[in-house]
Design a protein around this motif. Structure first.
Motif, PDB file in Angstrom:
ATOM      1  N   TYR A  36       0.833  -1.211   0.000  1.00 50.19           N
ATOM      2  CA  TYR A  36       0.000   0.000   0.000  1.00 50.19           C
ATOM      3  C   TYR A  36       0.866   1.260   0.000  1.00 50.19           C
ATOM      4  O   TYR A  36       0.542   2.252  -0.661  1.00 50.19           O
ATOM      5  CB  TYR A  36      -0.924   0.010   1.224  1.00 50.19           C
TER       6      TYR A  36
ATOM      7  N   THR B  41      -1.654   4.902   4.500  1.00 54.31           N
ATOM      8  CA  THR B  41      -1.187   3.515   4.452  1.00 54.31           C
ATOM      9  C   THR B  41      -1.666   2.753   5.677  1.00 54.31           C
ATOM     10  O   THR B  41      -2.131   1.611   5.582  1.00 54.31           O
ATOM     11  CB  THR B  41       0.355   3.460   4.380  1.00 54.31           C
TER      12      THR B  41
ATOM     13  N   ALA C  47      -5.391   2.090   5.531  1.00 50.13           N
ATOM     14  CA  ALA C  47      -5.675   0.958   4.643  1.00 50.13           C
ATOM     15  C   ALA C  47      -5.430  -0.371   5.350  1.00 50.13           C
ATOM     16  O   ALA C  47      -6.059  -1.378   5.028  1.00 50.13           O
ATOM     17  CB  ALA C  47      -4.803   1.049   3.388  1.00 50.13           C
TER      18      ALA C  47
END
Length: 320
Positions: A206, A273, A276
């Motif tokens: 990610y 990030t 996610a």
């Protein structure tokens, strides 16, 4: 009559059973139609055949409830009726019932114009919930990760394990990122002997996907990460650890950017990030968090440090 495409997904079946069903469907669907075999997450799906084991999974339920298309749940209970209440008993012995179902639910549907199809692809929705499902420890399925560039790997969330396509080992992805239930064909593409810790590999995946992160990038605010990441980005490793040390306490994006003279976009990338990965939460301003010292306080600390160092040297020199 010009040929029309029908996009059919078969998920959760073994390779042999999947091929058997494909052959039967080819014989039932008129030659005026061209069948395209796709995955369950393809935005252009026209019809889905899903094994009952995976039907109740959150990912499949989200797809079925969000999109309007016909589907059949496949079972092997060998009940007397071949097809009833959207349940198809496999193997298929009575082709007439399935043919009638296809004629009524699939072949009579109007095909969407090509322009609408393109818009549908562009509107592919990715949010924190969709991404975090890949890490859900309650998910016992094997997930095939892929995007517009091809297969990425196969993840087993409950085991925190992922097998990677060698070519995608250190790459990222974009807004076309998707996942589906893995089948035998998907496993043939990966190198099974080399596996990775899903949580660690996915964080770096990610991190290397700026276009994907834009879709969940947060506004300025106070955030806290829940655990330290393990970055493989050599160039930014020190910076990532610095941000981790701050945001493990909780901090405001803009304040950290100003205090440490770090690009705010880079900090947003760091927070996105972790969002996610379901590894970051937004906190309130009154929650306990790291607050950079004011210049006056910092100068006072510097003076105290110099004085302490001066007397320390004197004690060492004269043996006090």
């Amino acid at each position: 009559m010009s040929k029309q495409y029908i996009n059919i997904a078969i998920a959760g079946l073994s390779l042999s059973h999947s091929e058997e069903l494909k052959n039967q469907l080819r014989n039932m669907i008129p030659q005026d139609y061209i069948i395209k075999w796709i995955t369950a997450t393809d935005p252009n799906i026209d019809c889905l055949f899903i094994h009952e084991t995976f039907y109740e999974t959150e990912g499949i339920q989200r797809i079925i409830n969000k999109k309007c298309f016909p589907w059949l749940k496949i079972t092997k209970h060998h009940q007397q009726q071949q097809l009833t209440n959207n349940v198809l008993n496999f193997p298929v012995s009575n082709h007439d019932e399935l043919t009638q179902w296809l004629n009524h639910h699939v072949l009579n549907q109007e095909q969407a114009p090509e322009a609408e199809t393109v818009n549908h692809i562009e509107a592919h929705e990715i949010d924190e919930e969709y991404l975090s499902e890949v890490l859900n420890p309650e998910n016992h399925a094997k997930l095939h990760l892929f995007d517009a560039y091809g297969s990425i790997g196969i993840a087993k969330p409950d085991l925190n394990t992922i097998w990677i396509i060698l070519e995608r080992k250190k790459t990222g992805t974009d807004s076309s990122f998707s996942y589906d239930l893995a089948n035998t064909d998907d496993f043939m593409k990966i190198y099974r002997k080399e596996k990775y810790i899903l949580q660690d590999w996915l964080w770096n995946f990610y991190w290397n996907s700026p276009e994907l992160l834009k879709m969940i990038a947060p506004d300025d605010g106070h955030f806290k990460i829940l655990s330290w990441p393990k970055p493989s980005d050599i160039q930014n490793k020190k910076l990532i650890f610095q941000l981790s040390a701050v945001f493990i306490q909780g901090a405001k994006i803009s304040k950290i950017a100003d205090h440490f003279n770090i690009s705010q976009q880079l900090i947003i990338r760091f927070i996105a990030t972790n969002l996610a990965m379901n590894n970051a939460v937004k906190i309130n301003i009154w929650d306990k968090h790291f607050t950079p010292p004011t210049p006056e306080v910092q100068d006072k600390k510097d003076d105290q440090s110099l004085i302490k160092s001066f007397f320390g040297k004197i004690r060492k020199k004269f043996g006090f």
